[in-house]
Design an enzyme around this catalytic site. Structure first.
Site, PDB file in Angstrom:
ATOM      1  N   HIS A 175       0.844  -1.204   0.000  1.00  6.46           N
ATOM      2  CA  HIS A 175       0.000   0.000   0.000  1.00  6.46           C
ATOM      3  C   HIS A 175       0.868   1.238   0.000  1.00  6.46           C
ATOM      4  CE1 HIS A 175      -3.208   2.805   1.367  1.00  6.46           C
ATOM      5  NE2 HIS A 175      -3.997   1.933   0.781  1.00  6.46           N
ATOM      6  N   PHE A 176       1.368   1.738  -0.744  1.00  5.53           N
ATOM      7  CA  PHE A 176       1.905   1.623  -2.065  1.00  5.53           C
ATOM      8  C   PHE A 176       3.410   1.550  -1.956  1.00  5.53           C
ATOM      9  CE2 PHE A 176      -2.141   3.813  -2.145  1.00  5.53           C
ATOM     10  CZ  PHE A 176      -2.827   3.117  -3.104  1.00  5.53           C
TER      11      PHE A 176
END
Length: 140
Positions: free
Chosen positions: A44-45
């Site tokens: 995430h991310f």
């Protein structure tokens, strides 16, 4: 009342690390540290890791339950006007404040703010908690 530790939320991250201020039925302040070792940063991310907003909201809801006070269990019934204004990333320390705005025997409404330093990163105009009807019905 001041507590030094917070409840465990998930296997990957605590809801908050400590409660700094707790006035049951009125307000609460807690701190959540965001270490870079949390597993969701891998996905995430990966190029720009950020704390998922739902986890920040989960922290607000858990602190709202503490602020609601009393002996009864509370569950989150609704959330209104949530705003994520800035990213929260690895290494940040989030200070969460909740204030009880309305309370009855069966419901409690809370306003929540999350800050990193002096910057407001998220707000929730209203978190509505309802009294849990049965044992174990206190999920967020």
């Amino acid at each position: 009342m001041t507590a030094t530790t917070g409840p465990e939320a998930t296997a990957t991250a605590p809801v908050f690390d400590r409660i700094e201020e707790l006035v049951p039925g009125d307000r609460a302040v807690a701190v959540r540290n965001v270490p870079n070792t949390l597993t969701f940063f891998d996905t995430h991310f990966p190029r720009h890791p950020i704390l998922p907003g739902v986890l920040l909201l989960e922290s607000m809801a858990a602190l709202a339950k503490a602020a609601a006070g009393g002996e009864r269990a509370w569950r989150l019934a609704s959330v209104r006007a949530v705003r994520f204004k800035h990213f929260v990333g690895p290494g940040d320390q989030v200070r969460i404040t909740v204030e009880v705005t309305k309370s009855t025997e069966q419901t409690t409404e809370v306003r929540a703010t999350a800050k990193v330093g002096d910057r407001v990163v998220a707000t929730a105009r209203t978190l509505t908690l309802v009294a849990a009807g049965r044992p174990g019905e206190d999920t967020a």
